[in-house]
Structures are given as C-alpha cells and as structure tokens.
Design a protein around this motif. Structure first.
Motif, PDB file in Angstrom:
ATOM      1  N   ALA A 130      33.439  10.857  57.963  1.00 30.14           N
ATOM      2  CA  ALA A 130      34.158   9.593  58.136  1.00 30.14           C
ATOM      3  C   ALA A 130      35.520   9.818  58.775  1.00 30.14           C
ATOM      4  N   MET A 131      36.205  10.881  58.352  1.00 32.91           N
ATOM      5  CA  MET A 131      37.502  11.199  58.958  1.00 32.91           C
ATOM      6  C   MET A 131      37.333  11.595  60.419  1.00 32.91           C
ATOM      7  N   ALA A 132      36.285  12.358  60.704  1.00 32.42           N
ATOM      8  CA  ALA A 132      36.056  12.796  62.082  1.00 32.42           C
ATOM      9  C   ALA A 132      35.786  11.607  62.997  1.00 32.42           C
ATOM     10  N   ARG A 133      35.080  10.622  62.501  1.00 26.67           N
ATOM     11  CA  ARG A 133      34.795   9.459  63.346  1.00 26.67           C
ATOM     12  C   ARG A 133      36.070   8.737  63.764  1.00 26.67           C
ATOM     13  N   ARG A 134      37.109   8.854  62.935  1.00 27.49           N
ATOM     14  CA  ARG A 134      38.387   8.221  63.269  1.00 27.49           C
ATOM     15  C   ARG A 134      39.264   9.107  64.155  1.00 27.49           C
ATOM     16  N   HIS A 135      39.168  10.411  63.965  1.00 31.55           N
ATOM     17  CA  HIS A 135      40.131  11.297  64.616  1.00 31.55           C
ATOM     18  C   HIS A 135      39.518  12.295  65.600  1.00 31.55           C
ATOM     19  N   GLU A 136      38.313  12.810  65.310  1.00 27.63           N
ATOM     20  CA  GLU A 136      37.639  13.759  66.193  1.00 27.63           C
ATOM     21  C   GLU A 136      36.152  13.428  66.210  1.00 27.63           C
ATOM     22  N   PRO A 137      35.774  12.363  66.899  1.00 26.41           N
ATOM     23  CA  PRO A 137      34.395  11.861  66.868  1.00 26.41           C
ATOM     24  C   PRO A 137      33.335  12.909  67.168  1.00 26.41           C
ATOM     25  N   GLY A 138      33.681  13.900  67.955  1.00 32.51           N
ATOM     26  CA  GLY A 138      32.701  14.912  68.322  1.00 32.51           C
ATOM     27  C   GLY A 138      32.222  15.754  67.152  1.00 32.51           C
ATOM     28  N   LEU A 139      32.976  15.761  66.061  1.00 35.71           N
ATOM     29  CA  LEU A 139      32.617  16.573  64.900  1.00 35.71           C
ATOM     30  C   LEU A 139      31.802  15.813  63.862  1.00 35.71           C
ATOM     31  N   ALA A 140      31.786  14.495  63.955  1.00 33.99           N
ATOM     32  CA  ALA A 140      31.166  13.688  62.903  1.00 33.99           C
ATOM     33  C   ALA A 140      29.695  14.030  62.703  1.00 33.99           C
ATOM     34  N   GLU A 141      28.968  14.178  63.789  1.00 29.07           N
ATOM     35  CA  GLU A 141      27.533  14.443  63.680  1.00 29.07           C
ATOM     36  C   GLU A 141      27.256  15.759  62.966  1.00 29.07           C
ATOM     37  N   THR A 142      28.100  16.758  63.183  1.00 28.15           N
ATOM     38  CA  THR A 142      27.918  18.052  62.526  1.00 28.15           C
ATOM     39  C   THR A 142      28.076  17.915  61.020  1.00 28.15           C
ATOM     40  N   TYR A 143      29.105  17.186  60.579  1.00 26.35           N
ATOM     41  CA  TYR A 143      29.313  16.994  59.147  1.00 26.35           C
ATOM     42  C   TYR A 143      28.189  16.164  58.532  1.00 26.35           C
ATOM     43  N   ASP A 144      27.766  15.126  59.238  1.00 29.30           N
ATOM     44  CA  ASP A 144      26.677  14.292  58.728  1.00 29.30           C
ATOM     45  C   ASP A 144      25.393  15.099  58.577  1.00 29.30           C
ATOM     46  N   ALA A 145      25.106  15.942  59.552  1.00 35.90           N
ATOM     47  CA  ALA A 145      23.888  16.756  59.501  1.00 35.90           C
ATOM     48  C   ALA A 145      23.931  17.725  58.329  1.00 35.90           C
ATOM     49  N   ALA A 146      25.092  18.318  58.093  1.00 34.92           N
ATOM     50  CA  ALA A 146      25.230  19.236  56.963  1.00 34.92           C
ATOM     51  C   ALA A 146      25.056  18.498  55.641  1.00 34.92           C
ATOM     52  N   ALA A 147      25.607  17.283  55.553  1.00 42.35           N
ATOM     53  CA  ALA A 147      25.448  16.479  54.340  1.00 42.35           C
ATOM     54  C   ALA A 147      23.983  16.157  54.087  1.00 42.35           C
ATOM     55  N   GLU A 148      23.250  15.852  55.143  1.00 40.59           N
ATOM     56  CA  GLU A 148      21.831  15.535  54.998  1.00 40.59           C
ATOM     57  C   GLU A 148      21.048  16.738  54.483  1.00 40.59           C
ATOM     58  N   LEU A 149      21.419  17.936  54.927  1.00 34.28           N
ATOM     59  CA  LEU A 149      20.761  19.148  54.431  1.00 34.28           C
ATOM     60  C   LEU A 149      20.983  19.312  52.930  1.00 34.28           C
ATOM     61  N   ILE A 150      22.208  19.051  52.484  1.00 33.84           N
ATOM     62  CA  ILE A 150      22.510  19.143  51.052  1.00 33.84           C
ATOM     63  C   ILE A 150      21.710  18.094  50.282  1.00 33.84           C
ATOM     64  N   GLN A 151      21.668  16.888  50.810  1.00 33.68           N
ATOM     65  CA  GLN A 151      20.940  15.812  50.147  1.00 33.68           C
ATOM     66  C   GLN A 151      19.454  16.148  50.024  1.00 33.68           C
ATOM     67  N   GLU A 152      18.877  16.675  51.081  1.00 33.80           N
ATOM     68  CA  GLU A 152      17.470  17.060  51.050  1.00 33.80           C
ATOM     69  C   GLU A 152      17.232  18.167  50.021  1.00 33.80           C
ATOM     70  N   ALA A 153      18.169  19.105  49.932  1.00 30.61           N
ATOM     71  CA  ALA A 153      18.019  20.210  48.980  1.00 30.61           C
ATOM     72  C   ALA A 153      18.108  19.705  47.540  1.00 30.61           C
ATOM     73  N   ILE A 154      18.969  18.729  47.291  1.00 33.33           N
ATOM     74  CA  ILE A 154      19.065  18.147  45.949  1.00 33.33           C
ATOM     75  C   ILE A 154      17.714  17.564  45.539  1.00 33.33           C
ATOM     76  N   GLU A 155      17.114  16.796  46.445  1.00 35.03           N
ATOM     77  CA  GLU A 155      15.834  16.172  46.115  1.00 35.03           C
ATOM     78  C   GLU A 155      14.715  17.208  45.989  1.00 35.03           C
ATOM     79  N   ARG A 156      14.781  18.239  46.783  1.00 32.17           N
ATOM     80  CA  ARG A 156      13.726  19.252  46.780  1.00 32.17           C
ATOM     81  C   ARG A 156      13.851  20.209  45.606  1.00 32.17           C
TER      82      ARG A 156
END
Length: 206
Positions: free
Chosen positions: A24-50
């Motif tokens: 969320a911070m990256a989308r405001r200040h460094e948009p190019g990084l947002a997708e990387t953080y979101d992708a990493a969060a999704e990996l954690i979320q998938e691991a929690i469920e798995r």
C-alpha cells in the motif's frame, strides 16, 4: 507469547500484514515495487492455508506440528486480515477457541494448558475476541467483550493482565496492553483493519 520456537500462524499473519502494508505504501510512493510486495504476501497467505489449516482438527493450528488452541489464532483475522474474518475456516477456529478456552462471562485463557501466573483469564484475550466479533458483524458479542473488560477494572479504573475465576485482578496491574486493546475495541474510529474478502483455496489436510 515468547515461550517457544516454531513456525507460528501469528508470525505468518504478521508478515502477511506487513507485506500488504508495504504494498500500500509502495503504491503511493514507489508504484513499481507494489506488485513485488503483493506477490510475496500472496505466497504467505497460500502457505497459511496449506500448512496451518488442518482438516483433521477442523481449524487453524497454532504452529506447524502444534495444534494447541491459542487465542493468538485470532491474529489471522485481527489485525492482520490474512484470512477472511467471516469465512468458514475462521469461524470454525473461533468456535473452537470459545468452546475450549472461553467461559460464560466471555473471557478466555491464553491457550489450552497455560499455567503462567496461575493460568487465569486474560482481559486482552476477551477484547481480542471482541475485535474479531466486530469484524465478523457480531455486534452483541462484541459489546459483551467490552462489558467484560470494564467489569475487570479496579476501583481506580485500571485493567489487570489476568482475572481470577472470582473476578479478582491477577498479576500485573495495570497492563498497558489491556488498556490499548480496550481503546481499540471501544472506539470505532480506531478500527484500522477493515473486513476484506479472501478467496478460499481448496482444502488440504495437515
């Protein structure tokens, strides 16, 4: 609770929350990084469920290979929103917490088998449960948790760490964490975590 090592669900949820905040911070200040953080969060979320959902237990686990019921499981929903607060899995987990750790007045002990300082009920645990109920839209149960916390006050309005079965303050008085949780619960304008939909993956057995 700083008592054991392991790959804990609360830690995973906290990392997920941090990565989402970074995105969320990256989308405001460094948009190019947002997708990387979101992708990493999704990996954690998938691991929690798995790794941390158990079909056998019908709920989330405290950590890999440790199924102990623990109120820190609430961290999956509040404040980190790593799972859908009102989803079937989280509701099943909360039902188990209330059944095994709860008491008729709405308070809870920290976890099954806890003996720290007498293993009493914790004010912050009741409020934490209440915060989840607010997320899930259970207003009556949310109000009950706040009422319980207020009933645990000393004559000076201080909140203890724990409360005995007789309703007497136990251990640390006052505990800043108890007071902070009461503020978060009692003031809706401080609700920083909004309910969000999270796609539920296919169930896997742990």
């Amino acid at each position: 609770w700083e008592e054991r090592e392991g790959r804990h669900v609360f830690t995973a949820a906290a990392i997920y929350g941090g990565l989402r905040a970074a995105a969320a911070m990256a989308r405001r200040h460094e948009p190019g990084l947002a997708e990387t953080y979101d992708a990493a969060a999704e990996l954690i979320q998938e691991a929690i469920e798995r790794e941390l959902w158990s079909d056998w237990h019908g709920r989330y686990l405290r950590s890999i290979a440790d199924p102990t019921l623990d109120v820190s499981l609430l961290g999956l929903a509040w404040p980190f929103a790593a799972v859908d607060p009102g989803g079937e899995r989280m509701r099943a987990t909360v039902a188990a917490l209330e059944s095994e750790l709860g008491s008729p007045d709405g308070s809870l002990v920290r976890y099954a088998g806890d003996t720290y300082a007498g293993g009493n009920r914790w004010v912050l645990a009741a409020l934490w449960l209440g915060l989840w109920h607010r997320q899930a839209g259970n207003q009556g149960k949310f109000e009950r948790s706040v009422e319980y916390a207020l009933s645990a006050q000393t004559e000076l309005g201080l909140l203890p760490e724990q409360v005995t079965e007789d309703g007497e303050p136990a251990w640390v008085v006052p505990l800043a964490w108890s007071h902070a949780m009461l503020l978060l619960a009692a003031r809706p304008e401080l609700e920083l975590v909004k309910p969000q939909r999270v796609d539920s993956p296919a169930r896997t057995t742990v």
